[in-house]
Design a protein around this motif. Structure first.
Motif, PDB file in Angstrom:
ATOM      1  N   TYR A   1      25.417  43.992  47.673  1.00 35.50           N
ATOM      2  CA  TYR A   1      25.138  43.978  49.105  1.00 35.50           C
ATOM      3  C   TYR A   1      25.152  42.543  49.603  1.00 35.50           C
ATOM      4  N   GLU A   2      25.252  42.403  50.941  1.00 34.43           N
ATOM      5  CA  GLU A   2      25.195  41.089  51.566  1.00 34.43           C
ATOM      6  C   GLU A   2      24.392  41.178  52.855  1.00 34.43           C
ATOM      7  N   ASP A   3      23.395  40.316  52.993  1.00 34.79           N
ATOM      8  CA  ASP A   3      22.631  40.216  54.232  1.00 34.79           C
ATOM      9  C   ASP A   3      23.172  39.003  54.988  1.00 34.79           C
ATOM     10  N   ILE A   4      24.032  39.286  55.960  1.00 33.19           N
ATOM     11  CA  ILE A   4      24.685  38.206  56.698  1.00 33.19           C
ATOM     12  C   ILE A   4      23.683  37.439  57.553  1.00 33.19           C
ATOM     13  N   ALA A   5      22.758  38.150  58.160  1.00 29.16           N
ATOM     14  CA  ALA A   5      21.813  37.505  59.072  1.00 29.16           C
ATOM     15  C   ALA A   5      20.913  36.510  58.365  1.00 29.16           C
ATOM     16  N   TRP A   6      20.414  36.875  57.179  1.00 32.08           N
ATOM     17  CA  TRP A   6      19.472  35.997  56.476  1.00 32.08           C
ATOM     18  C   TRP A   6      20.124  35.260  55.311  1.00 32.08           C
ATOM     19  N   GLU A   7      21.466  35.427  55.181  1.00 30.93           N
ATOM     20  CA  GLU A   7      22.287  34.598  54.300  1.00 30.93           C
ATOM     21  C   GLU A   7      21.867  34.675  52.834  1.00 30.93           C
ATOM     22  N   TYR A   8      21.945  35.864  52.286  1.00 33.50           N
ATOM     23  CA  TYR A   8      21.776  36.024  50.843  1.00 33.50           C
ATOM     24  C   TYR A   8      22.540  37.265  50.404  1.00 33.50           C
ATOM     25  N   THR A   9      22.856  37.329  49.136  1.00 30.40           N
ATOM     26  CA  THR A   9      23.557  38.473  48.554  1.00 30.40           C
ATOM     27  C   THR A   9      22.765  38.962  47.342  1.00 30.40           C
ATOM     28  N   GLY A  10      23.166  40.103  46.836  1.00 31.79           N
ATOM     29  CA  GLY A  10      22.474  40.625  45.669  1.00 31.79           C
ATOM     30  C   GLY A  10      23.064  41.940  45.208  1.00 31.79           C
ATOM     31  N   THR A  11      22.343  42.598  44.330  1.00 31.02           N
ATOM     32  CA  THR A  11      22.763  43.903  43.831  1.00 31.02           C
ATOM     33  C   THR A  11      21.612  44.885  43.983  1.00 31.02           C
ATOM     34  N   MET A  12      21.958  46.149  44.044  1.00 35.37           N
ATOM     35  CA  MET A  12      20.919  47.177  44.075  1.00 35.37           C
ATOM     36  C   MET A  12      21.349  48.362  43.240  1.00 35.37           C
ATOM     37  N   GLU A  13      20.342  49.000  42.703  1.00 33.94           N
ATOM     38  CA  GLU A  13      20.538  50.202  41.895  1.00 33.94           C
ATOM     39  C   GLU A  13      19.600  51.266  42.434  1.00 33.94           C
ATOM     40  N   LEU A  14      20.161  52.379  42.887  1.00 34.89           N
ATOM     41  CA  LEU A  14      19.363  53.470  43.428  1.00 34.89           C
ATOM     42  C   LEU A  14      19.439  54.661  42.482  1.00 34.89           C
ATOM     43  N   LYS A  15      18.288  55.098  42.034  1.00 34.10           N
ATOM     44  CA  LYS A  15      18.196  56.224  41.112  1.00 34.10           C
ATOM     45  C   LYS A  15      17.667  57.433  41.894  1.00 34.10           C
ATOM     46  N   PHE A  16      18.477  58.480  42.004  1.00 36.78           N
ATOM     47  CA  PHE A  16      18.138  59.649  42.815  1.00 36.78           C
ATOM     48  C   PHE A  16      17.429  60.676  41.949  1.00 36.78           C
ATOM     49  N   GLU A  17      16.136  60.772  42.125  1.00 34.13           N
ATOM     50  CA  GLU A  17      15.324  61.686  41.335  1.00 34.13           C
ATOM     51  C   GLU A  17      14.965  62.909  42.155  1.00 34.13           C
ATOM     52  N   GLU A  18      14.133  63.777  41.607  1.00 34.44           N
ATOM     53  CA  GLU A  18      13.875  65.082  42.222  1.00 34.44           C
ATOM     54  C   GLU A  18      13.358  64.976  43.646  1.00 34.44           C
ATOM     55  N   ASP A  19      12.311  64.196  43.873  1.00 35.70           N
ATOM     56  CA  ASP A  19      11.723  64.093  45.207  1.00 35.70           C
ATOM     57  C   ASP A  19      11.483  62.649  45.612  1.00 35.70           C
ATOM     58  N   GLN A  20      12.258  61.730  45.039  1.00 33.93           N
ATOM     59  CA  GLN A  20      12.092  60.324  45.361  1.00 33.93           C
ATOM     60  C   GLN A  20      13.359  59.559  44.997  1.00 33.93           C
ATOM     61  N   ILE A  21      13.453  58.342  45.523  1.00 34.11           N
ATOM     62  CA  ILE A  21      14.534  57.421  45.163  1.00 34.11           C
ATOM     63  C   ILE A  21      13.893  56.160  44.605  1.00 34.11           C
ATOM     64  N   VAL A  22      14.304  55.769  43.409  1.00 30.16           N
ATOM     65  CA  VAL A  22      13.792  54.553  42.790  1.00 30.16           C
ATOM     66  C   VAL A  22      14.838  53.454  42.976  1.00 30.16           C
ATOM     67  N   ALA A  23      14.436  52.356  43.587  1.00 25.88           N
ATOM     68  CA  ALA A  23      15.370  51.269  43.903  1.00 25.88           C
ATOM     69  C   ALA A  23      15.052  50.027  43.079  1.00 25.88           C
ATOM     70  N   LYS A  24      16.072  49.430  42.523  1.00 34.08           N
ATOM     71  CA  LYS A  24      15.967  48.132  41.858  1.00 34.08           C
ATOM     72  C   LYS A  24      16.842  47.164  42.638  1.00 34.08           C
ATOM     73  N   ILE A  25      16.235  46.136  43.215  1.00 39.24           N
ATOM     74  CA  ILE A  25      16.938  45.214  44.108  1.00 39.24           C
ATOM     75  C   ILE A  25      16.818  43.800  43.548  1.00 39.24           C
ATOM     76  N   THR A  26      17.939  43.121  43.435  1.00 40.18           N
ATOM     77  CA  THR A  26      17.941  41.731  42.968  1.00 40.18           C
ATOM     78  C   THR A  26      18.704  40.868  43.961  1.00 40.18           C
ATOM     79  N   ARG A  27      18.507  39.544  43.867  1.00 42.23           N
ATOM     80  CA  ARG A  27      19.218  38.582  44.727  1.00 42.23           C
ATOM     81  C   ARG A  27      19.990  37.596  43.866  1.00 42.23           C
TER      82      ARG A  27
END
Length: 374
Positions: A143-169
């Protein structure tokens, strides 16, 4: 300021996005840890480490992998404190929000965004979009946040009744603002809308809720209402004069003690909880003999309720949430807040203001509506 506030509030409802890197108004975010990850957890609003919980990935069969449409919509970051309030979309203007919005789902292809809106009074915001293909229940993307000028990666794990997100920069110098970095759990947002009530409707609801003060009954979870709670509630309310005994005619006899037929308890339980006592028996403050209760007349002053918000569940129109302050009059200090309740109500008739109580929960960190009511 009002125009800016309105625009940002509309954005918040559409994007459902809290917290971000500025933790001033965050409340105990629930994070998850992965033994293979060294990503630090997000801190809560007091600068203390958030509570860490293990997350178990749901087992995905072939049918699950082809049915990600159920994740379309808005998700809110899970918190350990006042979670039901924090999930309510109407209260984004107070809490702010960190949320995931799943906009498009085409089999395993997905598009969405993670958003952050700072709570009152700053309302700063950040947004990053993502897209990709889910493989074995997991979406990995950059991903890229143009407004705040940083990039990174994310991992979204789709579970039964929730989403687990791992976000790095990726940036070498951390941005002063943006979406949080770490591992987080997201749960379904609770879509609500504010109900405007007249002064008479407000007074009627406050009168109805007066017997829910702590001195009369204890909070209870939904589907956890017991005979003991209903019996004590009715007996104490009548003994204190909070519920008018004259409404029950000769089924209530007042003297040194109040003597009432068991049918009176059933009527009160029906009126307040849309339920009935299954097994009549003696209460903590009274006796029960031959189908009648006897309760000593009680005196004293109890807290009185002041309705702060009435919210409607947009997906279940007969469900309402009342946020209520309970005030006490102190001789030298005047009226002061003792505690605040979130009361789940069910409206029995769309053409009337008759409600029954489904659950009562004390708000751990009472909302200061003065921050947003101006």
């Amino acid at each position: 300021m009002k125009r800016l506030f309105g625009a940002l509030l509309l954005l918040a409802f559409a994007l459902l996005a809290v917290g971000c890197n500025d933790t001033e108004n965050m409340i105990g975010i629930t994070t998850v840890t992965n033994p293979a990850s060294t990503t630090p957890g997000q801190e809560d609003q007091n600068g203390q480490g958030a509570s860490f919980k293990n997350s178990t990935q749901a087992d995905f069969n072939e049918e699950d992998l082809n049915d990600y449409s159920k994740y379309r919509g808005d998700w809110k970051i899970k918190v350990d404190q006042d979670e039901e309030l924090y999930r309510m979309t109407t209260l984004i203007e107070y809490y702010g929000s960190t949320g995931i919005h799943i906009a498009e789902v085409n089999q395993s292809e997905i598009q969405g965004s993670i958003h952050c809106v700072k709570g009152a009074p700053s309302y700063r915001q950040a947004e990053v979009s993502f897209s990709g293909v889910i493989e074995e229940g997991i979406l990995r993307t950059a991903y890229e946040d143009i407004a705040w000028e940083y990039t990174g990666t994310m991992e979204l794990k789709f579970e039964e009744d929730q989403i687990v997100a791992k976000i790095t920069r990726d940036e070498s110098e951390p941005s002063m603002w943006g979406i949080p970095e770490g591992e987080f759990v997201f749960v379904r947002a609770l879509a609500t809308e504010r109900v405007e009530v007249t002064e008479q409707e407000k007074a009627d609801l406050e009168t109805f809720l007066r017997p829910t003060a702590k001195t009369i009954m204890v909070p209870f979870e939904e589907d956890a209402l017991t005979d003991e709670i209903m019996i004590n509630f009715a007996c104490k309310s009548l003994a204190l004069g909070i519920i008018d005994s004259s409404a029950f005619g000769d089924r209530v006899v007042k003297g040194a003690d109040i003597v009432l037929e068991e049918s009176v308890l059933n009527d009160i339980s029906k009126m307040y909880f849309n339920s009935a006592v299954k097994e009549h028996r003696a209460s903590a403050i009274g006796t029960y003999v031959n189908g009648k209760y006897s309760v000593a007349v009680l005196g004293g002053v109890i807290e009185y309720p002041q309705l702060q918000r009435l919210l409607r569940d947009k997906e279940n129109p007969d469900i309402y949430y009342a946020i209520v302050d309970y005030l006490f009059e102190y001789p030298e200090e005047g009226r002061k807040l003792n505690y605040q309740y979130l009361i789940k109500l069910q409206r029995s008739n769309s053409d009337s203001n008759d409600y029954s109580i489904k659950a009562i929960k004390e708000v751990e960190d009472p909302i200061d509506f003065a921050l947003i009511d101006y």
